[in-house]
Write a protein that holds these residues in place. Sequence first.
Motif, PDB file in Angstrom:
ATOM      1  N   ILE A 191       3.716  -2.209   1.048  1.00 57.58           N
ATOM      2  CA  ILE A 191       4.545  -2.274   2.080  1.00 57.58           C
ATOM      3  C   ILE A 191       3.948  -3.516   2.825  1.00 57.58           C
ATOM      4  N   ILE A 192       4.946  -4.615   3.147  1.00 56.29           N
ATOM      5  CA  ILE A 192       4.660  -5.442   4.012  1.00 56.29           C
ATOM      6  C   ILE A 192       5.062  -5.332   5.452  1.00 56.29           C
ATOM      7  N   THR A 193       4.482  -5.644   6.438  1.00 60.10           N
ATOM      8  CA  THR A 193       4.664  -5.570   7.669  1.00 60.10           C
ATOM      9  C   THR A 193       4.006  -6.874   8.511  1.00 60.10           C
ATOM     10  N   ALA A 194       4.570  -7.049   9.733  1.00 55.02           N
ATOM     11  CA  ALA A 194       4.042  -8.123  10.469  1.00 55.02           C
ATOM     12  C   ALA A 194       2.599  -7.384  10.989  1.00 55.02           C
ATOM     13  N   SER A 195       2.241  -8.183  12.139  1.00 53.51           N
ATOM     14  CA  SER A 195       0.822  -7.451  12.395  1.00 53.51           C
ATOM     15  C   SER A 195       0.952  -6.928  13.926  1.00 53.51           C
ATOM     16  N   GLY A 196       2.165  -6.759  14.388  1.00 50.97           N
ATOM     17  CA  GLY A 196       2.268  -5.964  15.631  1.00 50.97           C
ATOM     18  C   GLY A 196       2.927  -6.821  16.663  1.00 50.97           C
ATOM     19  N   THR A 197       2.845  -8.161  16.842  1.00 48.09           N
ATOM     20  CA  THR A 197       3.400  -9.183  17.833  1.00 48.09           C
ATOM     21  C   THR A 197       4.505  -9.677  17.692  1.00 48.09           C
ATOM     22  N   THR A 198       5.065  -9.541  16.408  1.00 50.55           N
ATOM     23  CA  THR A 198       6.209 -10.347  16.226  1.00 50.55           C
ATOM     24  C   THR A 198       7.131  -9.580  15.169  1.00 50.55           C
TER      25      THR A 198
END
Length: 417
Positions: free
Chosen positions: A133-140
Motif C-alpha cells: 500500500i502506498i500512502t502520503a505521509s499525512g500532511t498532503t
Amino acid sequence: MQQPDTITDRFFRYVQIDTQSDPTSTANPSTEKQKNLSRLLVQELHQMGITDAELDPWGYVYATIPANSPKPNIPVICFCSHVDTSPDVTGANVRPLIHTAYDGRDLVLPDDPTQVIRLADHPDLAGQIGNDIITASGTTLLGADNKAGVAAIMTAAHRLMTTPEIQHGTIRILFTPDEEVGRGTEKVDMAKLGAHFGYTIDGESVGTLEDETFSADGVRITIQGVSTHPGFAKGKLENALKIAADLLARLPKDTLSPETTEGKEGFIHPGHLEGNQDRATLDFIIRDFTVAGLHEKEAYLQAQLDAVLKQYPHSTAELVVTEQYRNMKEVLDDYPAVVDNALEGIRRAGLNPERRSIRGGTDGSRLSFMGLPCPNIFAGEHAFHSRQEWVSVQDMEKAAEVIVNVAQVWEERTPAL
C-alpha cells in the motif's frame, strides 16, 4: 543492463511533482506547474522510442504507439489520464510511503499521526491483505488521483514498445491538465488526437469499469430585492439575502441532497451564496442519471423560488440553467464493443469485471460527447482528495496489464480485410 522502471518507481517520481490545479485561474492550464510533470512524461516517452510525443501550449500531451499488426483497419484507441491533482488538499512536498505486505493493521501516517487509515473506514483494504500500500505521509494528498492512471499508461506504453509479439493497432496517449477543476477537455484537439474510441484510466477498485455517469447542470439564481435604509425600512425593504435564505430553507432535509442520496438518486446542491440586501446570487449543481431527472429537479427548484417570491411582491429573481455534462452511457450504448472489449481485457488480467455508475463526471463524459466514446477503467485510487488517499502497487500493475490486454483485444476482434 539497467532494469526498466517499475510502476512504483514511476508513481513515486510523478507524485513528488506538484501539479495542483486552481479553480480561480483563467489561464490554460490553470497552473503552469502542471507542465512540469507533462514535460517529464514527454521526455520519458521519447526515451521509449515514441518519437512524436509532444506537449502543446495548453498543457496537453499527445503521443502515438505505432501499430504493429498487419491488419490495416483496427480502430485507433486512446488511453487518457489527467496530470493535475485536486485543489482540496495541498499537493506540494508529497512524501510517498510504501507499506509492504499490508496485514490489516491501522496505517498511521507519520507526519501527522492523527491521520490514520483504518480498515473499518476503508473497506476496500480488506481485499489488499498481502499487497503493498502506498500512502502520503499525512500532511498532503498522495496524488494517486490520477497519477496512478498516468503511471499505468506509461508502464503499459513501455511494455507495448518493447514487446513486439504483442500485436495491436495504433494507440494514442493523451495526458490532460485541469480535470479536477472541470476543464480537462476544454482544449483537446480532437482532430489532432485522431482516435476512434478511448478509455480514461481514472477509476477506483481493481476490476471496475465505469460506463455511466451523472448528467449535470449548473443553476444560477439571481435575486433582485428592494433595498432601503434599514432605519426607514418598514414596509419597504425586501432583503435579497433573506429571500435566498427562505429558498434554501424550503429544500427538503431528508432527500434531494448529496448527503441524503446514493446509487442512482440525483440531487440539488447549493454550492455558493453571495450578495447583500439589494442583490444576491445562488449557485447550485443539479445531478441525475437522466436528462429528464435534471429537468424535474430544475422545475422543482423554480417552483420553490416562485413560492418564496409570493412573499416578496416587489422583488424579482432569474433562474438560469447551464449544461455541464451528460451521462456517457447515452453515447456508449451505441458502441457496445468499447465496453465489451474493456471487460474482456479485465478478464484476461484474471479479474472479475464489475460495471459501475459514477456519481460524478470524468473527462470521459465530455470526450464521449465530443466524438470519442470513452468509459473509465480502474487505476486503483482510493480516498480521493484527502490526506488518507491510498493505492496498492498490485492494483496499479493490474491496470497497466488491462491496458495492454485491451489493445490486444481490439486487434484480435478486428476482422482481417
